[in-house]
Design an enzyme around this catalytic site. Sequence first.
Site, PDB file in Angstrom:
ATOM      1  N   HIS A 101       0.853  -1.201   0.000  1.00 37.28           N
ATOM      2  CA  HIS A 101       0.000   0.000   0.000  1.00 37.28           C
ATOM      3  C   HIS A 101       0.888   1.250   0.000  1.00 37.28           C
ATOM      4  O   HIS A 101       1.915   1.292   0.675  1.00 37.28           O
ATOM      5  CB  HIS A 101      -0.904  -0.006   1.235  1.00 37.28           C
ATOM      6  CG  HIS A 101      -2.007   0.999   1.137  1.00 37.28           C
ATOM      7  ND1 HIS A 101      -1.772   2.350   1.253  1.00 37.28           N
ATOM      8  CD2 HIS A 101      -3.335   0.869   0.906  1.00 37.28           C
ATOM      9  CE1 HIS A 101      -2.930   2.996   1.099  1.00 37.28           C
ATOM     10  NE2 HIS A 101      -3.882   2.117   0.889  1.00 37.28           N
ATOM     11  N   GLU A 159      -4.115   1.178  -7.477  1.00 35.47           N
ATOM     12  CA  GLU A 159      -4.534   2.207  -6.534  1.00 35.47           C
ATOM     13  C   GLU A 159      -3.671   3.464  -6.720  1.00 35.47           C
ATOM     14  O   GLU A 159      -2.593   3.594  -6.124  1.00 35.47           O
ATOM     15  CB  GLU A 159      -4.437   1.703  -5.091  1.00 35.47           C
ATOM     16  CG  GLU A 159      -4.991   2.745  -4.130  1.00 35.47           C
ATOM     17  CD  GLU A 159      -5.263   2.189  -2.751  1.00 35.47           C
ATOM     18  OE1 GLU A 159      -6.394   1.748  -2.530  1.00 35.47           O
ATOM     19  OE2 GLU A 159      -4.352   2.196  -1.919  1.00 35.47           O
TER      20      GLU A 159
HETATM   21  P1  PGA Z   1      -9.983   5.324   0.131  1.00 42.04           P
HETATM   22  O1  PGA Z   1      -8.707   4.443   0.490  1.00 42.04           O
HETATM   23  O2  PGA Z   1     -11.077   4.378  -0.260  1.00 42.04           O
HETATM   24  O3  PGA Z   1     -10.280   6.065   1.404  1.00 42.04           O
HETATM   25  O4  PGA Z   1      -9.589   6.231  -0.981  1.00 42.04           O
HETATM   26  C1  PGA Z   1      -8.411   3.284  -0.208  1.00 42.04           C
HETATM   27  C2  PGA Z   1      -7.093   2.741   0.275  1.00 42.04           C
HETATM   28  O5  PGA Z   1      -6.146   3.523   0.411  1.00 42.04           O
HETATM   29  O6  PGA Z   1      -6.973   1.531   0.535  1.00 42.04           O
END
Ligand code: PGA
Length: 240
Positions: A101, A159
Site C-alpha cells: 500500500h 490504486e
Molecule cells: P480510500 O482508500 O477508499 O479512502 O480512498 C483506499 C485505500 O487507500 O486503501
Amino acid sequence: MRIAVANWKADKTQEDSLVWVKRFGAFWRDKIHLPGGIKEIEIVVCPGFTALDAAKNEIRKLGLPIKLGAQTVSHFENGPHTGQVTAAMISPLVDYCLVGHSEVRQELRISDKEINQELERLKEVKIKPILLASDLEQAERVCGVLRSLRRDDYAVTFEPIEAISKEGAYKSLSAEKVKAVLADWKKKLGLNCRWLYGGSVNPGNAGELIKQPDIDGFVVGQASLDPESFLRIIQVMIEE
Ligand code: PGA
C-alpha cells in the site's frame, strides 16, 4: 468471484472493530437478499493488528461471511527485529494480507525489495496477498512471486495515490480510466488473478466501476469505516 476489501488503516480500536462487526451483522441480516447465496462475493476486512483476534472471534460467533486480512506484514521471517509483526504471527488470524500500500511504502519506507520479501513470507504460510500498486512499472517490479500462485490465491490492485480519499473527500478516477489501466495491466503483467481498484470507492461510484469488465472488486478505505456504507457497496457489487 468478486471481492470487496475493507481497509480500515489506522482508524479503529479493538472496541470500535467489534462495534463495526456487530452492526455489519445486523445490517447484513436485514438488508441483503442474495439470489445465489453468499458465495457470490468474498468479503475481506482488514483491521489493525490489535483488533484481529477479537474481530475473528466475533465474526465466528455471529456466523458472518467475512474473512480477515492484515494491512501489512514484516519482510523478516523471525528473529531480533523489534516491533515487527511476522507472517507466522498473523497466519492463525487472517486469510489475506495487503502488500505494498502506498501509505506503507511512504510512511514506513518499504522498498520494492522488501515488498518482494513480504510476498515470499506470505507464500510460506499460505496467506493470500492483495498487492497494491500505483502504476504498471511498480507492479512489474514486485509481481514475480505472484506468478507461482493460483488465480484465487491473490489479487492485484490498481490504486493511484492521487485517487485515495483525503479528509473525507472522494477523488476517484473515472470508471473508463480505471478500466483502461487494468486492461493494460492484464495484458502486460500476464498474471492470472483477480483485478481490483482502490481509491475513493464509495456507494455512489461503485456501480459504474464494477460494471467494467476488467474490475473484479475493490479495496475500500474511507467508505468502509461505516458498516452500512460498506454494505451498500457490497450490495451494488452483487446486483450489477
Ligand atoms: P480510500 O482508500 O477508499 O479512502 O480512498 C483506499 C485505500 O487507500 O486503501
